[in-house]
Design a protein around this motif. Structure first.
Motif, mmCIF file in Angstrom:
data_model
loop_
_atom_site.group_PDB
_atom_site.id
_atom_site.type_symbol
_atom_site.label_atom_id
_atom_site.label_comp_id
_atom_site.label_asym_id
_atom_site.label_seq_id
_atom_site.Cartn_x
_atom_site.Cartn_y
_atom_site.Cartn_z
ATOM 1 N N GLU A 521 0.816 -1.210 0.000
ATOM 2 C CA GLU A 521 0.000 0.000 0.000
ATOM 3 C C GLU A 521 0.857 1.271 0.000
ATOM 4 O OE1 GLU A 521 -3.394 0.102 -0.130
ATOM 5 O OE2 GLU A 521 -3.301 -2.068 -0.407
ATOM 6 N N GLY A 522 2.117 1.131 -0.185
ATOM 7 C CA GLY A 522 3.007 2.284 -0.215
ATOM 8 C C GLY A 522 4.411 1.860 -0.558
ATOM 9 N N TYR A 523 5.310 2.820 -0.594
ATOM 10 C CA TYR A 523 6.707 2.513 -0.892
ATOM 11 C C TYR A 523 7.603 3.634 -0.411
ATOM 12 C CZ TYR A 523 5.017 5.058 -5.033
ATOM 13 O OH TYR A 523 4.401 5.948 -5.878
ATOM 14 N N TRP A 524 8.884 3.275 -0.283
ATOM 15 C CA TRP A 524 9.926 4.236 0.048
ATOM 16 C C TRP A 524 10.741 4.544 -1.206
ATOM 17 C CZ3 TRP A 524 9.220 -0.203 3.088
ATOM 18 C CH2 TRP A 524 8.808 0.005 4.411
ATOM 19 N N ILE A 525 11.214 5.760 -1.299
ATOM 20 C CA ILE A 525 12.176 6.171 -2.324
ATOM 21 C C ILE A 525 13.371 6.775 -1.591
ATOM 22 C CG2 ILE A 525 12.638 7.778 -4.228
ATOM 23 C CD1 ILE A 525 9.629 7.638 -4.894
ATOM 24 N N VAL A 526 14.564 6.457 -2.032
ATOM 25 C CA VAL A 526 15.761 7.071 -1.452
ATOM 26 C C VAL A 526 16.499 7.826 -2.545
ATOM 27 C CG1 VAL A 526 17.329 5.112 -1.822
ATOM 28 C CG2 VAL A 526 17.752 6.710 0.072
ATOM 29 N N THR A 527 17.103 8.942 -2.170
ATOM 30 C CA THR A 527 17.866 9.739 -3.113
ATOM 31 C C THR A 527 19.357 9.492 -2.928
ATOM 32 O OG1 THR A 527 18.077 11.664 -1.650
ATOM 33 C CG2 THR A 527 16.099 11.532 -3.028
ATOM 34 N N TYR A 528 20.110 9.910 -3.911
ATOM 35 C CA TYR A 528 21.556 9.734 -3.889
ATOM 36 C C TYR A 528 22.195 10.414 -2.683
ATOM 37 C CZ TYR A 528 26.394 9.939 -5.653
ATOM 38 O OH TYR A 528 27.749 9.821 -5.800
ATOM 39 N N ASN A 529 21.609 11.543 -2.257
ATOM 40 C CA ASN A 529 22.178 12.253 -1.108
ATOM 41 C C ASN A 529 21.578 11.815 0.221
ATOM 42 O OD1 ASN A 529 19.694 13.408 -1.480
ATOM 43 N ND2 ASN A 529 20.404 15.515 -1.596
ATOM 44 N N GLY A 530 20.843 10.679 0.229
ATOM 45 C CA GLY A 530 20.432 10.065 1.485
ATOM 46 C C GLY A 530 19.115 10.545 2.063
ATOM 47 N N ARG A 531 18.206 11.063 1.249
ATOM 48 C CA ARG A 531 16.880 11.449 1.728
ATOM 49 C C ARG A 531 15.899 10.312 1.511
ATOM 50 N NH1 ARG A 531 14.107 15.956 -0.790
ATOM 51 N NH2 ARG A 531 12.724 15.709 0.978
ATOM 52 N N ILE A 532 15.005 10.118 2.455
ATOM 53 C CA ILE A 532 13.933 9.139 2.326
ATOM 54 C C ILE A 532 12.634 9.872 2.000
ATOM 55 C CG2 ILE A 532 12.402 7.613 3.659
ATOM 56 C CD1 ILE A 532 14.789 6.128 2.766
ATOM 57 N N ILE A 533 11.943 9.393 0.987
ATOM 58 C CA ILE A 533 10.627 9.910 0.613
ATOM 59 C C ILE A 533 9.623 8.787 0.816
ATOM 60 C CG2 ILE A 533 9.223 10.787 -1.293
ATOM 61 C CD1 ILE A 533 11.853 11.938 -2.449
ATOM 62 N N THR A 534 8.551 9.043 1.531
ATOM 63 C CA THR A 534 7.538 8.024 1.817
ATOM 64 C C THR A 534 6.271 8.312 1.033
ATOM 65 O OG1 THR A 534 6.738 9.275 3.730
ATOM 66 C CG2 THR A 534 8.425 7.617 4.131
ATOM 67 N N VAL A 535 5.656 7.252 0.541
ATOM 68 C CA VAL A 535 4.401 7.345 -0.198
ATOM 69 C C VAL A 535 3.452 6.280 0.345
ATOM 70 C CG1 VAL A 535 3.313 7.118 -2.469
ATOM 71 C CG2 VAL A 535 5.541 8.223 -2.271
ATOM 72 N N GLY A 536 2.166 6.601 0.470
ATOM 73 C CA GLY A 536 1.193 5.649 0.983
ATOM 74 C C GLY A 536 1.422 5.370 2.459
ATOM 75 N N ASP A 537 1.418 4.079 2.837
ATOM 76 C CA ASP A 537 1.564 3.734 4.253
ATOM 77 C C ASP A 537 3.012 3.518 4.681
ATOM 78 O OD1 ASP A 537 2.142 1.331 3.054
ATOM 79 O OD2 ASP A 537 0.616 0.165 4.125
ATOM 80 N N ALA A 538 3.956 3.938 3.850
ATOM 81 C CA ALA A 538 5.381 3.822 4.222
ATOM 82 C C ALA A 538 5.707 4.790 5.352
ATOM 83 C CB ALA A 538 6.270 4.095 3.018
ATOM 84 N N THR A 539 6.486 4.321 6.320
ATOM 85 C CA THR A 539 6.888 5.134 7.469
ATOM 86 C C THR A 539 8.346 5.553 7.326
ATOM 87 O OG1 THR A 539 5.339 4.003 8.941
ATOM 88 C CG2 THR A 539 7.183 5.160 9.978
ATOM 89 N N ASN A 540 8.622 6.801 7.627
ATOM 90 C CA ASN A 540 9.998 7.282 7.599
ATOM 91 C C ASN A 540 10.667 6.908 8.921
ATOM 92 O OD1 ASN A 540 12.424 8.708 7.601
ATOM 93 N ND2 ASN A 540 11.544 10.501 6.605
ATOM 94 N N TYR A 541 11.609 5.969 8.861
ATOM 95 C CA TYR A 541 12.320 5.526 10.061
ATOM 96 C C TYR A 541 13.646 6.260 10.252
ATOM 97 C CZ TYR A 541 8.951 1.689 10.068
ATOM 98 O OH TYR A 541 7.786 0.946 10.089
ATOM 99 N N GLY A 542 13.976 7.151 9.339
ATOM 100 C CA GLY A 542 15.214 7.899 9.451
ATOM 101 C C GLY A 542 16.043 7.812 8.181
ATOM 102 N N SER A 543 17.032 8.684 8.082
ATOM 103 C CA SER A 543 17.899 8.710 6.904
ATOM 104 C C SER A 543 19.154 9.508 7.222
ATOM 105 C CB SER A 543 17.185 9.349 5.713
ATOM 106 O OG SER A 543 17.014 10.741 5.928
ATOM 107 N N PRO A 544 20.216 9.341 6.435
ATOM 108 C CA PRO A 544 21.417 10.160 6.643
ATOM 109 C C PRO A 544 21.131 11.651 6.508
ATOM 110 C CG PRO A 544 21.923 8.281 5.249
ATOM 111 C CD PRO A 544 20.438 8.303 5.417
ATOM 112 N N ALA A 545 20.305 12.029 5.529
ATOM 113 C CA ALA A 545 19.989 13.448 5.347
ATOM 114 C C ALA A 545 19.240 14.000 6.549
ATOM 115 C CB ALA A 545 19.171 13.635 4.074
ATOM 116 N N GLN A 546 18.331 13.195 7.104
ATOM 117 C CA GLN A 546 17.523 13.639 8.239
ATOM 118 C C GLN A 546 18.376 13.858 9.484
ATOM 119 O OE1 GLN A 546 13.951 11.300 8.623
ATOM 120 N NE2 GLN A 546 13.717 11.782 10.788
ATOM 121 N N SER A 547 19.407 13.034 9.662
ATOM 122 C CA SER A 547 20.265 13.147 10.844
ATOM 123 C C SER A 547 21.450 14.076 10.624
ATOM 124 C CB SER A 547 20.776 11.762 11.254
ATOM 125 O OG SER A 547 21.564 11.189 10.220
#
Length: 687
Positions: A521-547
């Motif tokens: 029901e959803g998915y995660w996308i990650v970028t080259y610079n370490g960002r997580i993008i969430t769509v649908g029921d995907a949960t953001n558990y953290g990322s290098p860009a976020q920290s």
């Protein structure tokens, strides 16, 4: 900016410290090799010896497209226009090109750079032996500008976006330059300048104390790229910067002897400000590079003389630097884009025009270049600094024959076991399955969006999405999502699009991988610079860009845990980032790899994982069992993906030409090795 300091035959690099798999820059130097090493029961099999296309770590490693760089040793020098009385933007000009040119600029039939979705990686080299040095702030300002170039990728408000309209033609198909830039670590080269009989000598009236000829440059670059295993070809541009008091010449004679040389500080304003060339000097392949002499502030035509940074010399060098990046990209072998018999390239036609341009977060006063598109709209103009149209960036290579066109397979038992270079579809008898899970299958994804099914993998209709980078199966195995580098997602079979990451990529993210949630029901996308993008029921558990983690190498892959409550990210240096309930079981984030990591796959219970490097070397951690690799074996093209079998007792690897390698109980069910696709394979997913 990471710095690689080197002297001939000895490379030093930054150690990538690993803290729970986080690759962080630390100012240490490596002195060890991983060749054949084993530690903590983890097999680092076969890291040395295999051919790989490039040592860069962009979205994916693609084979070099069909350029003719191997025959070139020609150089394009930047000539000076008549000095003008003022600098900066000329408010009264009509954006007309210099007189006497042929417009629009014709295509000469040669190759361009950056035609794959990997774009162009810029490699700064600051060559200053003992006794020579750059002024304070010079290197850091240039580094800042190059970082801003990367941040300004895929935007339309700077001059580099204009050149996406230029292309090469391969087998009748136009392949456009991609506005995607990556920045490699600085190389501080302390080798002495050559002084043998074949070298040039500095002009007596120049005040310079050293002279470097084109032959010297190419010898140095050959030594550097070979000894340090650096990538070459049409996706890598080397930027060779000189300090003050160094004259560079494209000939073995200096200017007073009739040679072609850079402008000297005490002489007349004749010569070139910078140049670019491509050569086959290196046995690995063509080296594309720019010669960037010290600018000696105030020389007419070599600078915009609009000090936006307070570091005048570096600011003046930026106009020449951009000029050479533009012309190396559009005309690396001086056979693609230029008028008057290729004597004037796309930046030469607009030498006196500048503008304030946005590169990522910063504004720089920079050059304009000639645009065929704008000239077609307004023949009185043509010199521009921004892209008024995005239509040229859409590749024409997208085939209409999609998922069923290339399902013919090659039998692994018919391939060669010779030690010479073989197609990467070869699987020797040692990789034949021991025990095969029922109904195995997999999909391959090429960069033009074509999906190739094998074995039990289904065929699903739909329009291919261009500039594809990743494929993720649905939990049922009856469909999949395809992601492109811009964050756009297309759904096939029982997959559906519940959103897109395209609007979330700004300012400088490039999508590299997609993974489904457990229920689909959803998915995660990650970028080259370490960002997580969430769509649908995907949960953001953290990322290098976020920290706020500083990445030593870009992110290349994303895989979810079996229960969907976490995920791992893989860095190009082999650093593993664990989030949510994903466990950290080890990485190579503190070690030197001879080929970059490119893809990973988890074990069935999520208590381990494998990842693979582009040379086919496999790294097993946790409860992942090492079943073999292609490390140390010759490959025609680099490995690009790895997926496990359903029981976790084997795995497949795929190369960018569609060749498949089966290990453990993985059953070979087909490949494209005998019929490589027109666009490289960039994604691999199990049915």
């Amino acid at each position: 900016m990471a710095v690689v300091s080197r002297s001939r035959r000895r490379a030093r690099v930054f150690v990538f410290a690993t803290f729970l798999g986080v690759s962080v820059l630390t100012p240490s130097l490596l002195g060890q090799s991983l060749a054949g090493a084993k530690s903590s029961g983890v097999s680092h099999d076969g890291i040395l010896g295999a051919k790989y296309d490039s040592g860069r770590v962009p979205i994916r490693i693609f084979p070099i497209s069909a350029l003719h760089l191997e025959k070139t040793n020609s150089k394009s020098s930047r000539s000076l226009p008549t000095p003008v009385s003022s600098r900066g933007r000329l408010t009264s000009h009509s954006n007309a090109p210099l007189p006497g040119q042929v417009e629009p600029i014709p295509y000469g039939g040669g190759g361009v750079m950056g035609t794959t979705s990997a774009g162009i990686t810029l490699h700064p080299i600051f060559w200053a032996p003992t006794g020579y040095s750059f002024p304070s702030g010079y290197e850091s300002t240039l580094d800042q500008f190059l970082s801003d170039v990367v941040a300004g990728s895929q935007t339309s408000n700077n001059v580099l976006s204009v050149i996406t309209q230029y292309y090469q033609t391969t087998n009748g198909t136009k392949q456009y330059i991609n506005d995607i830039y990556h920045l490699a670590p600085d190389i501080t080269d302390t080798d002495a300048y050559p002084s043998d009989s074949s070298s040039c000598t500095p002009d007596s009236n120049s005040g310079d104390t050293a002279c470097v000829s084109e032959k010297d440059e190419q010898s140095e670059l050959s030594q550097l790229t070979t000894s340090d295993s650096l990538p070459t070809g049409n996706s890598d541009l080397y930027l060779l910067f000189y300090p003050p008091n160094v004259e560079s010449c494209s000939t073995s004679t200096n200017a007073s002897q009739g040679g072609s040389c850079a402008i000297v500080p005490s002489g007349s304003n004749t010569g070139y400000c910078g140049d670019h060339t491509a050569t086959q000097y290196n046995p690995i392949g063509a080296i594309v590079y720019s010669d960037l002499p010290f600018p000696y502030g105030g020389i007419a035509g070599c600078d915009v003389n609009n000090d936006t940074t307070g570091t005048g010399w570096a600011d003046e060098e930026i106009s020449t630097l951009t000029h050479e990046i533009v012309e190396a990209a559009t005309d690396p072998e001086v056979s693609a884009w230029g008028s008057n018999g290729l004597q004037n390239e796309v930046a030469d036609l607009c030498l006196t025009y500048t503008d304030n341009e946005q590169f990522g977060p910063d504004t720089w006063s920079d050059i304009e270049v000639f645009s065929n598109q704008d000239y077609a709209t307004d023949p009185s103009g043509g010199c521009v600094s921004t892209n008024s149209s995005t239509s040229s960036t859409t590749s024409t290579t997208n085939p209409s024959t999609t998922t069923t066109s290339s399902t013919s397979t090659t039998n692994p038992s018919t391939t060669t076991t010779s030690t010479t270079q073989v197609p990467s579809s070869s699987s020797t008898s040692s990789t034949n399955p021991i025990q095969s899970p029922s109904s195995p299958g997999y999909w391959m994804l090429s960069s033009d969006g074509t999906v190739y099914p094998f074995g039990s993998a289904g065929t699903y209709s739909g329009t291919p999405i261009n500039y594809a980078v990743s494929i993720a199966p649905t939990p049922t195995g009856l469909g999949y999502w395809v992601l492109n580098q811009f964050g756009q997602v297309s759904a096939y079979g029982d997959a559906y699009v519940s959103g897109t990451g395209a609007t979330q990529l700004a300012p400088n993210g490039t999508a590299v991988s997609i993974a489904s949630t457990k229920d689909g029901e959803g998915y995660w996308i990650v970028t080259y610079n370490g960002r997580i993008i969430t769509v649908g029921d995907a949960t953001n558990y953290g990322s290098p860009a976020q920290s706020g983690t500083v990445l030593a190498a870009g992110i290349v892959d994303l895989v979810a845990t079996p229960d969907g409550k976490g995920y791992w990210l893989l860095g190009g240096d082999g650093g593993v980032f664990a989030y949510g309930d994903a466990g950290f079981f080890g990485s190579t984030g503190g070690t030197t790899l001879n080929a970059p990591a490119i893809a990973m796959t988890p074990t069935s219970d999520g208590k381990g994982y494998w990842f693979v490097a582009t040379d086919g070397g496999v790294f097993a951690y946790g409860d992942a069992m090492f079943k073999g690799s292609m490390g140390g074996k010759p490959l025609a093209e680099p490995v690009d993906g790895i997926v496990k079998t359903s029981d976790g007792l084997g795995y497949w690897m795929v190369a960018s030409d569609g060749g498949v390698f089966a290990f453990g109980d993985a059953q070979f069910v087909g490949s494209l090795g005998a019929n490589p696709p027109s666009s490289p394979i960039v994604g691999f997913a199990p049915d």
